[in-house]
Design an enzyme around this catalytic site. Structure first.
Site, PDB file in Angstrom:
ATOM      1  CD  GLU A 100     -38.170  25.271  16.555  1.00  0.00           C
ATOM      2  OE1 GLU A 100     -38.553  24.514  17.468  1.00  0.00           O
ATOM      3  OE2 GLU A 100     -37.920  26.477  16.727  1.00  0.00           O
ATOM      4  CD  GLU A 130     -43.158  26.235  17.684  1.00  0.00           C
ATOM      5  OE1 GLU A 130     -43.763  26.620  16.660  1.00  0.00           O
ATOM      6  OE2 GLU A 130     -42.186  25.468  17.645  1.00  0.00           O
TER       7      GLU A 130
HETATM    8  N1  3HC Z   1     -46.678  17.102  23.161  1.00  0.00           N
HETATM    9  C1  3HC Z   1     -47.316  16.236  23.961  1.00  0.00           C
HETATM   10  N2  3HC Z   1     -48.420  15.561  23.585  1.00  0.00           N
HETATM   11  C2  3HC Z   1     -48.900  15.785  22.351  1.00  0.00           C
HETATM   12  C3  3HC Z   1     -48.291  16.688  21.481  1.00  0.00           C
HETATM   13  C4  3HC Z   1     -47.119  17.369  21.914  1.00  0.00           C
HETATM   14  N3  3HC Z   1     -46.464  18.220  21.146  1.00  0.00           N
HETATM   15  N4  3HC Z   1     -48.985  16.714  20.331  1.00  0.00           N
HETATM   16  C5  3HC Z   1     -50.000  15.848  20.479  1.00  0.00           C
HETATM   17  N5  3HC Z   1     -49.950  15.287  21.706  1.00  0.00           N
HETATM   18  C6  3HC Z   1     -50.840  14.250  22.244  1.00  0.00           C
HETATM   19  C7  3HC Z   1     -52.269  14.714  22.375  1.00  0.00           C
HETATM   20  O1  3HC Z   1     -52.489  15.367  23.586  1.00  0.00           O
HETATM   21  C8  3HC Z   1     -53.032  13.413  22.280  1.00  0.00           C
HETATM   22  O2  3HC Z   1     -52.910  12.789  23.525  1.00  0.00           O
HETATM   23  P1  3HC Z   1     -54.100  11.888  24.103  1.00  0.00           P
HETATM   24  O3  3HC Z   1     -54.263  10.769  23.129  1.00  0.00           O
HETATM   25  O4  3HC Z   1     -53.630  11.494  25.441  1.00  0.00           O
HETATM   26  O5  3HC Z   1     -55.302  12.796  24.146  1.00  0.00           O
HETATM   27  C9  3HC Z   1     -52.196  12.595  21.287  1.00  0.00           C
HETATM   28  O6  3HC Z   1     -50.899  13.210  21.284  1.00  0.00           O
HETATM   29  C10 3HC Z   1     -52.730  12.616  19.872  1.00  0.00           C
HETATM   30  O7  3HC Z   1     -52.960  13.977  19.488  1.00  0.00           O
HETATM   31  P2  3HC Z   1     -54.290  14.407  18.723  1.00  0.00           P
HETATM   32  O8  3HC Z   1     -55.466  13.824  19.399  1.00  0.00           O
HETATM   33  O9  3HC Z   1     -54.227  15.873  18.586  1.00  0.00           O
HETATM   34  O10 3HC Z   1     -54.089  13.668  17.329  1.00  0.00           O
HETATM   35  P3  3HC Z   1     -54.303  14.215  15.867  1.00  0.00           P
HETATM   36  O11 3HC Z   1     -53.847  13.125  14.987  1.00  0.00           O
HETATM   37  O12 3HC Z   1     -55.649  14.794  15.715  1.00  0.00           O
HETATM   38  O13 3HC Z   1     -53.287  15.469  15.718  1.00  0.00           O
HETATM   39  C11 3HC Z   1     -51.199  16.648  15.811  1.00  0.00           C
HETATM   40  C12 3HC Z   1     -51.906  15.274  15.809  1.00  0.00           C
HETATM   41  C13 3HC Z   1     -51.421  17.357  14.485  1.00  0.00           C
HETATM   42  C14 3HC Z   1     -49.745  16.388  16.041  1.00  0.00           C
HETATM   43  C15 3HC Z   1     -51.782  17.530  16.938  1.00  0.00           C
HETATM   44  O14 3HC Z   1     -51.788  16.786  18.141  1.00  0.00           O
HETATM   45  C16 3HC Z   1     -51.015  18.781  17.209  1.00  0.00           C
HETATM   46  O15 3HC Z   1     -51.234  19.773  16.547  1.00  0.00           O
HETATM   47  N6  3HC Z   1     -50.118  18.754  18.212  1.00  0.00           N
HETATM   48  C17 3HC Z   1     -49.434  19.936  18.690  1.00  0.00           C
HETATM   49  C18 3HC Z   1     -48.364  20.368  17.780  1.00  0.00           C
HETATM   50  C19 3HC Z   1     -47.637  21.542  18.381  1.00  0.00           C
HETATM   51  O16 3HC Z   1     -48.198  22.487  18.904  1.00  0.00           O
HETATM   52  N7  3HC Z   1     -46.303  21.478  18.311  1.00  0.00           N
HETATM   53  C20 3HC Z   1     -45.480  22.502  18.843  1.00  0.00           C
HETATM   54  C21 3HC Z   1     -45.084  22.131  20.228  1.00  0.00           C
HETATM   55  S1  3HC Z   1     -44.178  23.420  21.008  1.00  0.00           S
HETATM   56  C22 3HC Z   1     -42.625  23.269  20.381  1.00  0.00           C
HETATM   57  O17 3HC Z   1     -42.354  22.438  19.570  1.00  0.00           O
HETATM   58  C23 3HC Z   1     -41.653  24.225  20.960  1.00  0.00           C
HETATM   59  C24 3HC Z   1     -40.382  24.258  20.186  1.00  0.00           C
HETATM   60  O18 3HC Z   1     -40.374  25.363  19.331  1.00  0.00           O
HETATM   61  C25 3HC Z   1     -39.211  24.372  21.104  1.00  0.00           C
END
Ligand code: 3HC
Length: 695
Positions: free
Chosen positions: A103, A123
Site C-alpha cells: 500500500e 490481509e
Molecule cells: N508484523 C509484525 N511482525 C511480523 C510481521 C508483521 N507484519 N511480519 C513478520 N513478522 C515477524 C515474525 O513474527 C517473525 O518474528 P519472530 O522472529 O519473532 O518469530 C519475524 O518477523 C520474521 O518473520 P518470518 O519468520 O515469517 O520470516 P520469513 O522470512 O519466513 O517471512 C514474511 C517474512 C514474508 C514477511 C512473512 O513474515 C509474512 O508473510 N509476514 C506477514 C505479512 C503480512 O501479513 N502483512 C500484512 C500485514 S496487515 C497490513 O499490512 C494491514 C494494512 O493493510 C493496513
C-alpha cells in the site's frame, strides 16, 4: 532511526529500518511523513527513493500492534503524504512488499523491484482487509479482475508477474538502490508525469463488475467456507467501484476497524504467530548447523512413499526409490507419473515441469545404491519387524552423515533406532496423506536423535515447502494421537443414536473440510481395521470399543476405493451418499452392544468430538510430547485442515473457556467412563482460570 534519510545527488533516499521485516510501526509511519516533508521542503532535492533496509521492503502493518489502541499517525495519512509529494517518489522494492508495504508502494509514483521481489495484499489471511488504500489503488493500477484475484486470495505475485501486471515499472538488473536513484533521475529529466492513483479511475469499460464480484463471492463461499474477511474484501471493492476514492477508503477503514478485534481475525493472527513459533525448538538454536541435503532416497513406492518422492522432486532434489520388487516399483512410479499428469491436465504445472520432476526420480536397484544419499526416508509397511529389518539394512549401507528417517505414523522411533548402530541419526518424518499436498511434517525426535539431525529435518521441511513441527515419541505422536479420540467418539456417537451423515455435518458446519466418516472412507476402512488389530493385544479388556467399523470391513466396505464405506459412492464420483445398508449395520451393532439408541443433539456431537481431542492434546502437553499447545494447533491446521479461522483445537478451547471445557469433560467422564479421564493439566488450568495460550 527507523526511517533513515540520505542524499544521493539531488535524490533523497528514505530507508525504512525496522528489523526483522520493516513492519510499519508507529515510528516508521511518523518517519515516513517526516522524511517526505523534509525532502519536499528541500529545494536541492528533485525526487525521492523509498527503500527498505535488508532483504525486505516492508512486510506490512505491525501485526503485534493490532488489538492495541491505534496510535497516530495513521498509515493512510503517511501514504497520502507520500502520494501528494510534488516530487516523484520511487519505491525500490527488495524482497517482499506485503499488505501495508504494498500500500505504501502504491502511494509512491513509481515502483522498481528486483528478481526477488514479491508483492501482495495478504490481509485476508489474517482476517482483515487491506486497510490503507490498497483495495482502492490496486484496481486503478492493474485493472479490476487481477486486483480482485490478488486481494481475495491474499497470494503474492513474484517479480515477473508483478511486472507483467504493471505493479512494477521495472526490474533492476544490478544494485537496486543505484538503479532506483537512476530511475528517479530519469523521471525528473524526462519530466515523466506523476501518477497519483487516488486521482484516477478504475477502468471499467466492458467489465461486468457486478458479475465479476458475484462470481468471486460464490467462489469464496466454497474455498474459504465460513471465513468472513474475503467477503468483506469484496464489499470494499464494491465501494471502491461505486464511491469516490476518499469515501470508499473511509468505509474500508471502518470495516478494518470492525474486523481487527473480531474472533476470526484474532484466531488467524494467533495462527500466524503460532506457525512461526512452531519452527523454534528451545535447545536447538541457529548455531546448530543443518547437514547438507542434496540427494534423497525413499524406501517404499506405495501411496506414501510415492508422495514423499514427489515432495523431493518438486523441490528439485534427486530422489531414489527402492521397492521390494521391480513390479511394485514400476507400479509406484507409474502412479507418480499419473499424479503429475493429472496436475498438468488441471493446469497446475506445465508438461516440462512434469518431465523435469520425473527426471529427478530414479529407481534404486537395491540397498547398495543408497550409500551416497544425504537422507533416506523409509515408508515401508507399518510393522515393527519390517521397520527393524529395513533400518538394519540402511545402517549397513548409508554413509555416516546421512539422515535416516522413518515415516511411521505411530510406531516407536526409539525401538526402530535401536535396530541401528547410529540411533543419533534416526528421526521420524511423518508426512500426511497425500504427502505431496498436505503441508504438515511432524518431526519426531527420538530419545537419542542428534540436534543437528533435528535441525536438518527442519531445514528439509522448509526446502520442500512444509510446516515442520517437532515433537517427541509416543504412540501416534502428537497429530494422530490427539485426533484419535475424535474418531473414537464419532464412532461411539453413531452406536448411541447418531448417523455418520449427522456427525459429519456437524463437524463440516464447524468448518472442518470433511467429517470423520468421510475421512475414514478416503483413508480406507481396511487401514483403520489393521491399525485397530495392531492395538488388540494392548487394549484393556474393559475399555469401550465400537465394533461397527469392523462390520463394514467384514462386508468389504473399505471406503471410496470400493465405492462403499460409511457412505456409498456412484461410479467415478466422490460425493458421499448416505446408504441404508450402513444404517442397518449401525442399528444392528447398537442392538448387539445392548445400546438403546437415542436422539443426539448437534451440540453434544461437537463437544464429544472436539473436547475428546482437546483433552488428549492436554495430556500430550503434560507429558511434554508436544513443546507447546500452539504446536498441536498448527498440526491440526496443516495436517487435518482444521479451519484456520478457529485457530486450532487448543486455541478453540481457550475461546470456549477452559473451565467450561473441563466441566463438560468431567460430565462425559461420569457418563462414559475411563476414556474421558480429564487431563490433569486441563484441570489445573481450568481451576486456576488460565488458558492454553503460552503453555
Ligand atoms: N508484523 C509484525 N511482525 C511480523 C510481521 C508483521 N507484519 N511480519 C513478520 N513478522 C515477524 C515474525 O513474527 C517473525 O518474528 P519472530 O522472529 O519473532 O518469530 C519475524 O518477523 C520474521 O518473520 P518470518 O519468520 O515469517 O520470516 P520469513 O522470512 O519466513 O517471512 C514474511 C517474512 C514474508 C514477511 C512473512 O513474515 C509474512 O508473510 N509476514 C506477514 C505479512 C503480512 O501479513 N502483512 C500484512 C500485514 S496487515 C497490513 O499490512 C494491514 C494494512 O493493510 C493496513
Amino acid at each position: 532511526m527507523t526511517v533513515g534519510y540520505a542524499q544521493h545527488g539531488a535524490i533523497a533516499v528514505l530507508t525504512v529500518d525496522n528489523p526483522p521485516v520493516n513492519a510499519l510501526s508507529v515510528a516508521v509511519r511518523q518517519g515516513l511523513i517526516d522524511g517526505i516533508r523534509r525532502a519536499v521542503g528541500d529545494p536541492a532535492i528533485t525526487a525521492i527513493v523509498l527503500i527498505g533496509q535488508g532483504k525486505t521492503f516492508i512486510a506490512g502493518a505491525d501485526i503485534r500492534e493490532f488489538g492495541k489502541k491505534p496510535q497516530p499517525p495513521r498509515l493512510t495519512a503517511a501514504i497520502a503524504e507520500i502520494e501528494a509529494s510534488p516530487k516523484p517518489v520511487v519505491a525500490a522494492i527488495e524482497g517482499v512488499a506485503l499488505g501495508g508495504g504494498l500500500e505504501v508502494a502504491l502511494g509512491c509514483h513509481f515502483r522498481i523491484g528486483t528478481k526477488r521481489s514479491q508483492v501482495g495484499l495478504p490481509e485476508v489471511k489474517i482476517g482483515i482487509v487491506p486497510g490503507a488504500g490498497g483495495i482502492e489503488r490496486l484496481p486503478r493500477l492493474i485493472g479490476l479482475e487481477p486486483a480482485l484475484k490478488m486481494m481475495v486470495s491474499g497470494d503474492p505475485a513474484r517479480a515477473d508477474k508483478a511486472l507483467a501486471l504493471g505493479i512494477l515499472d521495472a526490474i533492476a538488473e544490478g544494485e537496486l538502490l543505484t538503479e532506483a536513484v537512476a530511475f528517479a533521475e530519469r523521471a525528473v529529466a524526462a519530466k515523466t508525469p506523476i501518477r497519483r492513483l487516488s486521482q484516477s479511475k478504475i477502468a471499467l469499460d466492458g467489465v461486468d463488475w457486478r458479475a465479476l464480484l458475484a462470481t468471486a463471492r460464490a467462489g469464496i463461499a466454497r474455498s474459504n467456507r465460513g471465513q468472513i474477511s474475503p467477503q468483506r474484501v469484496i464489499d470494499c471493492v464494491e465501494n471502491a467501484i461505486t464511491l469516490p476514492f476518499d469515501q470508499a477508503l473511509g468505509e474500508t477503514v471502518r470495516i478494518i476497524g470492525e474486523l481487527i478485534p473480531s474472533e476470526q481475525a484474532k484466531a488467524l493472527r494467533y495462527a500466524f504467530f503460532a506457525e512461526r513459533e512452531a519452527g523454534k525448538v528451545p535447545d536447538i538454536d541457529k548455531t546448530v548447523a543443518a547437514r547438507k541435503l542434496r540427494s534423497a532416497a525413499v524406501i517404499g513406492a506405495g501411496t506414501m512413499g510415492g508422495g514423499i518422492a514427489m515432495c523431493f522432486a518438486d523441490a528439485g532434489i534427486p530422489v531414489l526409490v527402492l521397492e521390494n520388487s521391480a513390479e511394485a516399483l514400476d507400479k509406484g512410479l507409474a502412479r507418480i507419473e499419473q499424479n503429475y499428469q493429472d496436475m498438468v491436465q488441471k493446469g497446475r504445472i506445465r508438461a516440462e515441469d512434469k518431465a523435469r520432476r520425473m527426471g529427478l526420480i530414479a529407481k534404486a536397484a537395491g540397498y547398495d545404491d543408497l550409500g551416497d544419499v544425504d537422507i533416506v526416508i523409509e515408508a515401508a509397511f507399518e510393522e515393527m519387524a519390517v521397520k527393524k529389518e529395513v533400518f538394519a539394512r540402511l545402517d549397513q549401507v548409508c554413509k555416516p552423515e546421512a539422515v535416516v528417517a522413518t515415516n511411521t505414523s505411530y510406531l516407536d522411533i526409539d525401538e526402530i533406532a535401536a535396530a541401528t548402530k547410529r540411533p543419533e541419526s534416526v528421526i521420524g518424518l511423518h508426512f500426511f496423506s497425500p504427502a505431496n499436498v498436505m503441508r504438515l511434517l511432524e518431526i519426531v525426535r527420538g530419545a537419542k536423535t542428534a540436534k543437528d539431525i533435528v535441525a536438518t529435518a527442519q531445514a528439509l521441511a522448509r526446502m520442500i515447502g512444509k510446516v515442520g513441527v517437532v515433537c517427541g515419541v509416543c504412540h501416534g505422536f502428537v497429530a494422530n494421537r490427539s485426533r484419535g479420540p475424535l474418531t473414537r467418539e464419532a464412532s461411539f456417537l453413531v452406536d448411541e443414536g447418531a448417523l455418520p451423515q449427522q456427525v459429519d455435518k456437524v463437524l463440516y458446519d464447524f468448518g472442518m473440510a470433511m467429517g470423520p466418516f468421510a475421512v475414514g472412507d478416503v483413508a480406507g476402512i481396511d487401514v483403520g481395521w489393521r491399525a485397530r488389530r495392531a492395538l488388540d493385544a494392548t487394549r484393556p479388556r474393559d475399555q469401550r470399543y465400537s465394533p461397527t467399523a469392523d462390520r463394514l470391513y467384514e462386508l468389504g466396505r473399505y471406503g471410496q476405493k470400493t465405492g462403499k464405506g460409511w457412505y456409498r459412492y456412484e461410479k467415478g464420483s466422490r460425493a458421499a451418499l448416505p446408504d441404508p445398508e450402513v444404517e442397518a449395520v449401525i442399528l444392528q451393532s447398537s442392538r448387539d452392544q445392548g445400546i438403546a439408541r437415542r436422539t443426539i443433539g448437534d451440540d453434544e456431537i461437537l463437544a464429544r468430538c472436539l473436547y475428546a481431542a482437546i483433552n488428549e492434546g492436554a495430556k500430550i502437553l503434560d507429558e511434554k510430547i508436544a513443546l507447546r499447545a500452539s504446536d498441536i494447533d498448527i498440526m491440526w491446521l496443516y495436517g487435518f485442515a482444521f479451519p484456520r479461522w478457529r485457530g486450532g483445537p487448543m486455541y478453540h478451547a481457550d475461546t470456549v473457556g477452559l473451565k467450561r471445557v473441563y466441566e463438560t469433560v468431567r460430565g462425559f467422564h461420569k457418563t462414559h467412563g475411563a476414556l474421558w479421564t480429564p487431563s490433569p493439566l486441563l484441570q489445573r488450568l481450568a481451576e486456576s482460570g488460565k488458558s492454553f495460550t503460552g503453555i
